[in-house]
Design an enzyme around this catalytic site. Sequence first.
Site, PDB file in Angstrom:
ATOM      1  N   ASP A 266      -6.636   1.414  -0.315  1.00 21.42           N
ATOM      2  CA  ASP A 266      -5.468   0.667  -0.770  1.00 21.42           C
ATOM      3  C   ASP A 266      -4.881  -0.056   0.447  1.00 21.42           C
ATOM      4  O   ASP A 266      -5.340   0.105   1.581  1.00 21.42           O
ATOM      5  CB  ASP A 266      -4.456   1.592  -1.476  1.00 21.42           C
ATOM      6  CG  ASP A 266      -3.573   0.805  -2.448  1.00 21.42           C
ATOM      7  OD1 ASP A 266      -3.502  -0.436  -2.325  1.00 21.42           O
ATOM      8  OD2 ASP A 266      -2.944   1.411  -3.327  1.00 21.42           O
ATOM      9  N   TYR A 267      -3.857  -0.820   0.185  1.00 20.41           N
ATOM     10  CA  TYR A 267      -3.256  -1.740   1.146  1.00 20.41           C
ATOM     11  C   TYR A 267      -2.823  -1.020   2.436  1.00 20.41           C
ATOM     12  O   TYR A 267      -1.917  -0.182   2.394  1.00 20.41           O
ATOM     13  CB  TYR A 267      -2.044  -2.348   0.443  1.00 20.41           C
ATOM     14  CG  TYR A 267      -1.396  -3.548   1.065  1.00 20.41           C
ATOM     15  CD1 TYR A 267      -1.454  -4.789   0.431  1.00 20.41           C
ATOM     16  CD2 TYR A 267      -0.681  -3.455   2.230  1.00 20.41           C
ATOM     17  CE1 TYR A 267      -0.821  -5.888   0.961  1.00 20.41           C
ATOM     18  CE2 TYR A 267      -0.045  -4.545   2.774  1.00 20.41           C
ATOM     19  CZ  TYR A 267      -0.124  -5.760   2.133  1.00 20.41           C
ATOM     20  OH  TYR A 267       0.518  -6.845   2.650  1.00 20.41           O
TER      21      TYR A 267
END
Length: 727
Positions: A266-267
């Site tokens: 994820d980010y």
Amino acid sequence: MTEEALSSLLAQMTVREKLGQLLQLTPEYFGHQDDHTALTGPESIEPLPHSDRGYVGSVLNCTGAAQTRTIQQTHLNLDRNHIPLLFMADIIHGYQTIFPIPLALACSFSEQNAQTSARIAASESAAAGIHVTFSPMADLVRDPRWGRVMESSGEDPLLNCRMSAAAVRGYQQPSAQEPGVLAACVKHFAAYGAPEGGREYNTAELSSCAMEESYLPGYQAALQAGAPMVMAAFNTIEHIPATANIPLLRGLLRERWGFQGVIISDYNAVEELIAHGVAKDGRAAAACALNAGVDIEMMSTQYLTHGEDLLRSGKLQEEELDSAVLRVLRLKNSLGLFENPFPQPELSQEDARLSAMRHAQTARRIACECPVLLKNDHLALPLQPDECVGLTGPFASERHILGAWSAGQTEGISLWEGLSAQFPHSQLRLASCGSLGSLLDGMEDIAPLSEADLRKQLQDCQKVLVAVGEHPDDTGEGASKTNLRLSPRQEQLIHLLKAMGKTVIAVVFSGRPLELLPILSDCDAVLQAWFLGTESGSALAEILLGHVSPSGKLAMTFPRTVGQIPVYYAQLRTGRPVRDGLRTRYASRYLDCPNEPLFPFGYGLTYGTCQVSGLSVQNDCIQVQLCNTGSYPVTETVQLYTAQKTASIARPVKQLRNFRRVPIAPGEQIIVTFPNTQALYCYPRGGKQVFEPGSFSIMAGLDSAHLLCATQEMTQAHFDQLRKDAL
Ligand code: BGC
């Protein structure tokens, strides 16, 4: 390209080029400006050095045919291997045409709706150059304090499996009318939907039984439907962040489930391994994530910065790096990017106009199936053609009602616009009360109310629609809350309308179950509208005016008070249940509140009067009779639950096993049949389905709390027979 061609491409790549394939950034990092890019993490972007710009393997949240084409072209000129970029984006509930938020969509209990909306989203966004969507979010959710429940299919594993798998089919299977595919990336693996206390990014503490039975099946169903990508979650599981979790990513996902596709972080989650305290610096973070099997690093650059050094020092094996790169190249190849790296040709104006019309119609039909009618006393709804109706509340004429993750779109049809288009204008009165502020901006309420103005503006109307809710920006990522009540002035407004003697019909816009008990007695009717997308106001008007009956059923329990959370229907048994409502002290209960929620999972009224009766369990099927004694044609959702009375581990009090949406005319009686299958009687344990002979309750009804019940003794022989029949 053939597999050999991919391998020889890999063989000619330098280590830095390989590491580049594992890097995903927004366009800003390599010199492009995109105002629509959603940044959901650290915002201080350090541009990549010019010499590294040709290495990036994929781009995050860059949309629009012109923009994606330019970036692809620039990249292909820079990359000596001419490996096209993958464009990935959060296409969550539509691209140009916005559909209801996923939680609302789940309330339609319709896989067809999930598939159709995903198909249209894919066709619109593929034409704008997107290749992969970060959807479906198959995180099971049982805590409405968490802002991202709006992005989920709710609290039930079966519903979650069906909706997630249907979305994958929709994204990935083109149709003649809706061409263009997106590869689906299932997220957030695993259990991101169970953060402790409902607080965003918090740890998930779950037993292995809960994981296996409730939290994992949604992801697995999406993978079985063919999703080629998985996003690792931000949270820790068993005290290890998912991004570095070898048992989870390698042990479960790759080895046990046989997943061969691409895993993305994820980010900024690779870099966040340092803050988690499992890596002391960026180099260690890169080693942890790569060794756990995270192929692509999203929005941090630790792989590119430290990968060569990790290889030199033996902390990373070249075969591991090669396998990761090969998985990325295979994905690009499977999407046909080596043959055609550019977005599909733009539609002609006429084609675009026709498909926009078609998509709007579909969006409206789907949006009509999602709202849930929670209360309807004194025939408050539907509105009658000859009555004068007032409309007030902060969402009365609000167009900013799409909810989070709306792909850069900002407005839908307001309730006022929808009603005005379908109801005589002379009979509508709009009493404006300003818009609702967002908690994020520190302005959480509407402006002070003037009772005198309200009285004057609404004097001709007996019925008043009051459109209330939570600010759309207060839902989605980074939007956890501890208080789920409507803002004080919205509650006051409802109270005031009741005190004025009006028939009060609340229309609630929200991305999560709110705490509605404080307004319930002041409302004659309550319609849970959610955020319904582009066609919101039109769909709501259809329902309020009775052109269609509401048919949504709650995909998530509505608590009486936030203090009951987590409250969900499939809870485990306890040794001291509350029996026959007796308020004894030493039972599993609260002193100040019943155990029961305000509205249970699966609940939702229609304008008809439907009942189930005559539940019968036969060897091969289970039948129940549905009849509509009312005067409205409606669609009911018949739900089938089972419970095992005794087993070697504690079992939930009931579990949804099947459901069916059934259109039914006034006076009609229908026999609804569910197959009697082995799946009704087992549970997963240690990677296998376990069956224990004994007594089962088979239950059917129109919500999870009011069910007909039959008892079924299940022997090993009967179970084996069902298993044989299934083959
Ligand atoms: C979210 C993901 C999303 C990603 C890219 C993250 O903050 O958790 O769901 O796909 O950003 O926008």
